[in-house]
Design an enzyme around this catalytic site. Structure first.
Site, PDB file in Angstrom:
ATOM      1  N   LYS A  88       0.672  -1.245   0.012  1.00 28.56           N
ATOM      2  CA  LYS A  88      -0.192  -0.044   0.051  1.00 28.56           C
ATOM      3  C   LYS A  88       0.983   1.346  -0.057  1.00 28.56           C
ATOM      4  O   LYS A  88       1.645   1.217   1.020  1.00 28.56           O
ATOM      5  CB  LYS A  88      -0.803   0.045   1.345  1.00 28.56           C
ATOM      6  CG  LYS A  88      -1.891   1.191   1.311  1.00 28.56           C
ATOM      7  CD  LYS A  88      -2.775   0.934   2.336  1.00 28.56           C
ATOM      8  CE  LYS A  88      -3.871   2.193   2.530  1.00 28.56           C
ATOM      9  NZ  LYS A  88      -4.763   2.384   3.707  1.00 28.56           N
TER      10      LYS A  88
ATOM     11  N   ARG B 226     -10.545  10.130   1.379  1.00 33.39           N
ATOM     12  CA  ARG B 226     -10.609  10.644   2.645  1.00 33.39           C
ATOM     13  C   ARG B 226     -12.058  11.692   2.850  1.00 33.39           C
ATOM     14  O   ARG B 226     -12.138  11.756   3.586  1.00 33.39           O
ATOM     15  CB  ARG B 226      -9.470  11.863   2.695  1.00 33.39           C
ATOM     16  CG  ARG B 226      -8.062  10.719   2.797  1.00 33.39           C
ATOM     17  CD  ARG B 226      -6.773  11.573   2.849  1.00 33.39           C
ATOM     18  NE  ARG B 226      -5.704  10.746   2.987  1.00 33.39           N
ATOM     19  CZ  ARG B 226      -4.646  10.964   2.484  1.00 33.39           C
ATOM     20  NH1 ARG B 226      -4.134  12.129   2.015  1.00 33.39           N
ATOM     21  NH2 ARG B 226      -3.556   9.860   2.397  1.00 33.39           N
TER      22      ARG B 226
ATOM     23  N   ARG C 106       1.132   9.933   5.842  1.00 29.08           N
ATOM     24  CA  ARG C 106       1.274   8.730   6.213  1.00 29.08           C
ATOM     25  C   ARG C 106       2.830   7.838   5.597  1.00 29.08           C
ATOM     26  O   ARG C 106       2.532   6.710   5.527  1.00 29.08           O
ATOM     27  CB  ARG C 106       0.024   7.469   5.770  1.00 29.08           C
ATOM     28  CG  ARG C 106      -1.027   8.275   6.514  1.00 29.08           C
ATOM     29  CD  ARG C 106      -2.290   7.293   6.170  1.00 29.08           C
ATOM     30  NE  ARG C 106      -3.617   7.851   6.806  1.00 29.08           N
ATOM     31  CZ  ARG C 106      -4.911   8.131   6.396  1.00 29.08           C
ATOM     32  NH1 ARG C 106      -4.900   7.975   4.879  1.00 29.08           N
ATOM     33  NH2 ARG C 106      -5.668   8.170   7.083  1.00 29.08           N
TER      34      ARG C 106
ATOM     35  N   GLU D 143       7.071  -6.725   1.178  1.00 28.61           N
ATOM     36  CA  GLU D 143       5.837  -6.657   2.100  1.00 28.61           C
ATOM     37  C   GLU D 143       4.804  -7.573   1.711  1.00 28.61           C
ATOM     38  O   GLU D 143       4.328  -8.378   2.827  1.00 28.61           O
ATOM     39  CB  GLU D 143       5.301  -5.047   1.950  1.00 28.61           C
ATOM     40  CG  GLU D 143       6.157  -4.097   2.414  1.00 28.61           C
ATOM     41  CD  GLU D 143       5.970  -3.801   3.743  1.00 28.61           C
ATOM     42  OE1 GLU D 143       5.033  -4.862   4.557  1.00 28.61           O
ATOM     43  OE2 GLU D 143       6.193  -2.823   4.335  1.00 28.61           O
TER      44      GLU D 143
ATOM     45  N   LYS E 273      -2.228  -1.651  -3.573  1.00 21.94           N
ATOM     46  CA  LYS E 273      -3.131  -0.374  -3.522  1.00 21.94           C
ATOM     47  C   LYS E 273      -2.270   0.859  -3.584  1.00 21.94           C
ATOM     48  O   LYS E 273      -1.498   0.981  -2.777  1.00 21.94           O
ATOM     49  CB  LYS E 273      -4.086  -0.423  -2.294  1.00 21.94           C
ATOM     50  CG  LYS E 273      -4.916   0.832  -2.325  1.00 21.94           C
ATOM     51  CD  LYS E 273      -5.719   0.661  -0.943  1.00 21.94           C
ATOM     52  CE  LYS E 273      -6.746   1.906  -0.690  1.00 21.94           C
ATOM     53  NZ  LYS E 273      -7.364   1.855   0.489  1.00 21.94           N
TER      54      LYS E 273
ATOM     55  N   SER F 110     -10.126   5.587  -5.271  1.00 21.91           N
ATOM     56  CA  SER F 110     -10.871   6.770  -5.540  1.00 21.91           C
ATOM     57  C   SER F 110     -10.529   7.556  -6.517  1.00 21.91           C
ATOM     58  O   SER F 110     -11.336   8.168  -7.284  1.00 21.91           O
ATOM     59  CB  SER F 110     -11.147   7.431  -3.995  1.00 21.91           C
ATOM     60  OG  SER F 110      -9.995   7.998  -3.676  1.00 21.91           O
TER      61      SER F 110
ATOM     62  N   TYR G 165     -15.279   0.742  -7.315  1.00 25.13           N
ATOM     63  CA  TYR G 165     -16.502   1.144  -6.851  1.00 25.13           C
ATOM     64  C   TYR G 165     -17.543   0.862  -8.205  1.00 25.13           C
ATOM     65  O   TYR G 165     -18.783   1.231  -8.040  1.00 25.13           O
ATOM     66  CB  TYR G 165     -16.429   2.898  -6.974  1.00 25.13           C
ATOM     67  CG  TYR G 165     -15.534   2.844  -5.849  1.00 25.13           C
ATOM     68  CD1 TYR G 165     -15.863   2.906  -4.466  1.00 25.13           C
ATOM     69  CD2 TYR G 165     -14.132   3.505  -5.810  1.00 25.13           C
ATOM     70  CE1 TYR G 165     -15.095   3.171  -3.182  1.00 25.13           C
ATOM     71  CE2 TYR G 165     -13.288   3.490  -4.729  1.00 25.13           C
ATOM     72  CZ  TYR G 165     -13.742   3.523  -3.504  1.00 25.13           C
ATOM     73  OH  TYR G 165     -13.031   3.568  -2.455  1.00 25.13           O
TER      74      TYR G 165
END
Length: 338
Positions: free
Chosen positions: A211, A221, A232, A248, A263, A289, A328
């Protein structure tokens, strides 16, 4: 013989007409379908959905046209529609009315997300895999994916203890798949142990193994009313690093992940491919998004054909190696794919 611009329509003297003609396999829709290398299936698609504790009716998300924050009742209807469309699952995100520094609402058995799990599971049964995000960012008043140390940094190991509690709460609510997305070191091992110790050995883990700290998360958000302060980048990955993403993912498989996630998707198709070529578990990718919003905005302006662009986008993610796609467009695309 020449065309109106003077170009020869036949081979030049002495030239040989091509024997190998790839266009033969593109001549008709039936021919193209017969030799198609990749085909997205409805069952591979997962619908991300947001449910808010504070709403009495759905609230449109302005940066994601067509997507809303649901109430518990409208979420159940969306889940039923998704099940009828034949998609593979629904990934739930909760938006609580009250946040605190420790994300208490994410652990509360009667909190918005755990209640949504119960409601959706009761609505659709096994017709969909009911999945839930496991992260603190929606539930903390500072918006980070973990609790903060005294110096303001995210405390990895203190966060893991809360993740274990969240996992147990989500499993008790009836979740089929838990999606730890916080990018805390060791998160899968802790969650797997918490689930197994509590007797939830059949609950699967879809780990966000790779990610990235992406600019394309912006609309999300708004979708979760994020209270993020700062960024982050100390726990999400550097967008420049592909090998790190594979590392990872491998670590999370070693800790017990049943599936791993990359992602975002579109800016990281190479990472999807590398992960798919490395691990032996299903690979998911999240068509996030910002990727959704760009296509919707271009289509709204008449610059692209919306349906073709959506299906091309999903096909590209699948072609890169994703077995499962969070998008989505899941329910709508399933209708087109039929």
């Amino acid at each position: 013989m020449t065309d109106p611009d003077g170009y020869a329509l036949r081979p030049a003297p002495g030239a040989t007409a091509p024997v190998v003609r790839p266009r033969r396999l593109r001549t008709t829709p039936a021919m193209r379908a017969m030799v198609r290398e990749q085909q997205v299936r409805a069952g591979q698609l997962i619908l991300p959905a947001f449910v808010s504790e504070a709403l009495s009716e759905p609230k449109p998300i302005s940066s994601m046209p067509g997507v809303v924050q649901h109430t518990q009742d409208t979420l159940k209807r969306a889940a039923a529609e998704a099940a009828e469309a034949g998609i593979g699952g629904i990934m739930l995100f909760g938006v609580p009315a009250v946040r605190d520094a420790c994300g208490t609402a994410g652990v509360d058995p009667s909190g918005v997300l755990n209640l949504a799990i119960e409601n959706v599971k009761a609505e659709v049964g096994d017709a969909l895999t009911v999945q839930a995000d496991l992260c603190l960012d929606e539930f903390t008043d500072h918006g980070h994916c973990g609790v903060l140390a005294t110096d303001g940094s995210v405390d990895n190991d203190a966060t893991l203890a809360i993740y274990a509690d969240m996992a147990r709460a989500q499993a008790a609510a009836g979740v089929d798949v838990i999606g730890p997305s916080g990018m805390m070191d060791g998160q899968v091992a802790v969650i797997r142990d918490a689930l197994d110790t509590a007797g939830h050995t059949d609950v699967a883990i879809l780990a966000y193994g790779a990610k990235y700290a992406s600019a394309f998360f912006g609309p999300f958000r708004e979708a979760v009313d994020s209270a993020l302060q700062g960024d982050r980048r100390t726990y999400q990955q550097d967008p420049a690093n592909a090998r790190e993403g594979v590392r990872e993912a491998v670590l999370e498989v070693e800790q017990g992940a049943d599936m791993v996630m990359v992602k975002p998707a579109l800016a990281y198709l190479d990472v999807i491919r590398r992960v798919r070529d490395t691990v032996g578990v299903p690979v998911a990718a999240y068509n996030i998004s910002g990727e959704y919003a760009m296509v919707e905005a271009a289509a709204a302006n008449g610059w692209i054909d919306r349906q073709d662009a959506v299906l091309e986008t999903l096909t590209s993610i699948h072609r890169a190696g994703a077995d499962v796609i969070l998008t989505y467009w899941a329910t709508e695309a399933a209708g087109w794919l039929r």
